[in-house]
Design an enzyme around this catalytic site. Structure first.
Site, short mmCIF file in Angstrom:
data_model
loop_
_atom_site.label_atom_id
_atom_site.label_comp_id
_atom_site.label_asym_id
_atom_site.label_seq_id
_atom_site.Cartn_x
_atom_site.Cartn_y
_atom_site.Cartn_z
CG HIS A 63 -1.87 0.93 1.13
ND1 HIS A 63 -3.32 0.56 1.32
CD2 HIS A 63 -2.06 2.12 0.83
CE1 HIS A 63 -4.08 1.55 1.46
NE2 HIS A 63 -3.49 2.51 0.94
CG HIS A 65 -0.96 6.57 -1.59
ND1 HIS A 65 -2.12 6.56 -2.26
CD2 HIS A 65 -1.42 5.88 -0.40
CE1 HIS A 65 -3.34 6.05 -1.72
NE2 HIS A 65 -2.81 5.54 -0.40
NE ARG A 67 0.51 11.57 -2.63
CZ ARG A 67 -0.65 11.15 -2.06
NH1 ARG A 67 -1.52 10.31 -2.87
NH2 ARG A 67 -0.85 11.09 -0.75
CG ASN A 97 -4.74 7.61 -4.51
OD1 ASN A 97 -3.76 7.20 -4.48
ND2 ASN A 97 -5.11 8.42 -3.32
CG ASP A 155 -6.45 3.47 -0.67
OD1 ASP A 155 -6.85 2.85 0.48
OD2 ASP A 155 -5.43 4.13 -0.50
CG HIS A 182 -10.33 3.90 1.78
ND1 HIS A 182 -9.30 4.68 1.92
CD2 HIS A 182 -11.17 4.62 2.38
CE1 HIS A 182 -9.34 6.04 2.79
NE2 HIS A 182 -11.02 5.65 2.97
CG HIS A 235 -5.98 1.95 5.40
ND1 HIS A 235 -7.31 1.99 5.34
CD2 HIS A 235 -5.59 2.75 4.18
CE1 HIS A 235 -7.85 2.60 4.25
NE2 HIS A 235 -6.66 3.00 3.56
CG ASP A 322 -2.51 4.60 3.54
OD1 ASP A 322 -2.09 5.05 2.62
OD2 ASP A 322 -3.30 5.04 4.03
O1 DOR Z 1 -4.58 8.96 4.70
C1 DOR Z 1 -4.77 8.59 3.74
N1 DOR Z 1 -4.02 9.15 2.33
N2 DOR Z 1 -5.74 7.82 3.30
C2 DOR Z 1 -6.00 7.48 1.90
O2 DOR Z 1 -6.57 6.37 2.15
C3 DOR Z 1 -5.26 8.03 0.87
C4 DOR Z 1 -4.15 8.69 1.04
C5 DOR Z 1 -3.57 9.56 0.29
O3 DOR Z 1 -3.58 9.22 -1.07
O4 DOR Z 1 -3.17 10.57 0.52
ZN ZN Z 2 -6.78 4.13 1.99
#
Ligand code: DOR
Ligand code: ZN
Length: 443
Positions: A63, A65, A67, A97, A155, A182, A235, A322
């Site tokens: 998990h 991110h 960007r 995302n 998510d 999520h 999470h 995460d």
């Molecule tokens: O705290 C979070 N940040 N939870 C999420 O589910 C998405 C993530 C984000 O993309 O910043």
């Molecule tokens: Zn999430």
């Protein structure tokens, strides 16, 4: 070949825990054996002395991110994959995302090839469940799978419609894909910015009840059972979610889950910056710490303990960060307006080792939750040092004390609630496919 000699090798999938020699042969593990390198081998090959160190399968983080595409100022695939290997993480699943959302083969292929070009951790794309992750029309999961997506998830947001989620689970089942969720009922969480409870009341902030998560966990378990599909819950933060997952597993529902280091380390008290007096805490006069803001929110101490207990007994299969990079302007605002999420790739292992030292989690189980546990959730052929496995290895000094300095992270973002903390346990070297991709710089 490379001989990693004299370290304590912990490979739960290979049922190894003891002083061994790990032999890497090109991109693969050749063997793990008791004997050290012979004089002839010493002459012909590289031998690394790992005495006093842990030699682990490279960590697998389900998990993350990254960007990219779209918000490269916060993180790129290359900076995130570099940060991962600094944390001993050799495989990351990149959340969809991004901008645009990874709901097409084009984006999935882009993410994969950027990961290969970067040459650090293996970057495996996650595809979206629904187009644009808007929760309405299903994404083309067959196309996403074909393009290399290892899981589908929206998510960052839940799929609010139970009907859409049912169809998603059915399609995913037929394609052999896992649906990662999520779990958040937006009608319960709307307007809240931290865990609902006494701390929120004291601070005067609006709360998100644990039931916003638990209700969705229960719903998705029902739907996964109905569809006979594999559900993975991202999470997990609440004791009630753990209870629901435990009960579902006992009935044979195919449900796996993960927990984050922040949810097993911190509670909602961290919103007030009370658990830590370290540098990096909010300056006097700032009542709240936006580095303690994320979804799901940090919960109560009893929730935290339930997460730790479930990591120990295996109801929680995986530790996942995460990792959610945000820029300073996203965090230096009123608590209610601050972005959700914190970075975690470079602190995950040391925070997990803190649980081990506290006696909450035996080392072999901790390693399992960081390696073969997550790999098993998605059927990935990594997370072990069995012969023939990819030569992904983390070499760790479990006693090394270090002070977290977010400005020295490889990540492009700095939003860590652990900035200024002194942690024990540091990754010295990381190999991916037999290549040395991280060597700790001393000093
Ligand atoms: O705290 C979070 N940040 N939870 C999420 O589910 C998405 C993530 C984000 O993309 O910043
Ligand atoms: Zn999430």
């Amino acid at each position: 070949m490379i001989f990693l000699e004299g370290g304590r090798v912990v490979d739960p999938a290979g049922k190894v825990d003891g002083v061994r020699t790990v032999i890497l042969d090109g991109e693969r593990v050749r063997e793990v054996r008791e004997a050290k390198a012979s004089p002839g081998e010493r002459e012909a090959h590289e031998v690394i002395d790992c005495k006093g160190l842990l030699v682990l399968p490279g960590l697998v983080d389900l998990h993350v991110h990254l960007r990219e595409p779209g918000e490269e100022g916060k993180e790129t695939i290359a900076t995130g994959a570099r940060a991962a290997v600094a944390g001993g993480i050799t495989t990351v699943v990149a959340m969809p995302n991004t901008r645009p959302v990874c709901d097409s083969a084009a984006v999935a292929r882009f993410v994969r090839s950027r990961g290969v070009d970067a040459g650090f951790a293996r970057v495996l794309p996650a595809g979206a469940i629904t187009r644009g992750s808007l929760g309405e029309q299903l994404a083309d999961m067959a196309e996403l799978k074909e393009a290399g997506c290892v899981v589908v998830t929206d998510d960052g947001r839940p799929v609010m419609s139970a009907g859409v989620m049912r169809r998603a689970l059915e399609y995913a089942r037929d394609l052999g894909l896992t649906v990662m969720v999520h779990a958040e009922d937006l009608t319960l969480s709307a307007g809240g910015s931290m865990n609902e409870g006494p701390v929120a009341t004291r601070l005067g902030l609006s709360g998100v009840p644990a039931s916003a998560e638990i209700a969705m966990v229960e719903r998705d378990i029902l739907l996964a059972d109905l569809a006979r599909a594999h559900l993975h819950i991202a999470h997990v933060s609440a004791a009630g979610s753990v209870r629901a997952i435990r009960e579902a597993r006992s009935r044979g529902v195919h449900v796996t889950c993960e927990a984050t280091p922040h949810h097993f380390t911190l509670t909602d008290e961290a919103v007030a910056g009370e658990r830590a007096s370290a540098p990096g805490r909010p300056p006097p006069g700032e009542p709240y710490d936006t580095h303690a803001k994320m979804t799901p929110p940090l919960r109560s101490e009893s929730d935290r303990q339930a997460i730790v207990g479930a990591l120990a007994d295996g109801i929680i299969d995986a530790i996942a960060t995460d990792h959610a990079p945000h820029g300073p302007l996203d965090k230096q605002v009123e608590f209610q307006s601050a972005a959700n999420g914190i970075i975690g790739l470079e602190t995950s292992l040391a925070l997990t080792l803190s649980l081990v030292r506290a006696g909450d989690l035996p080392l072999a189980r901790a390693v399992e939750r960081l390696t073969s546990g997550p790999a098993r959730c998605l059927g990935l052929n990594v997370g072990t040092l069995l012969p023939g496995a990819p030569a992904d290895v983390a070499i760790v000094d479990p006693e090394r004390l270090w002070t977290v300095d977010a400005h020295r992270f490889f990540s492009r973002s700095r939003n860590s609630p652990f900035n200024g903390w002194t942690l024990r346990g540091r990754v010295l070297r990381t190999y991916v496919g037999g290549r040395l991709v991280h060597l700790l710089e001393e000093g």
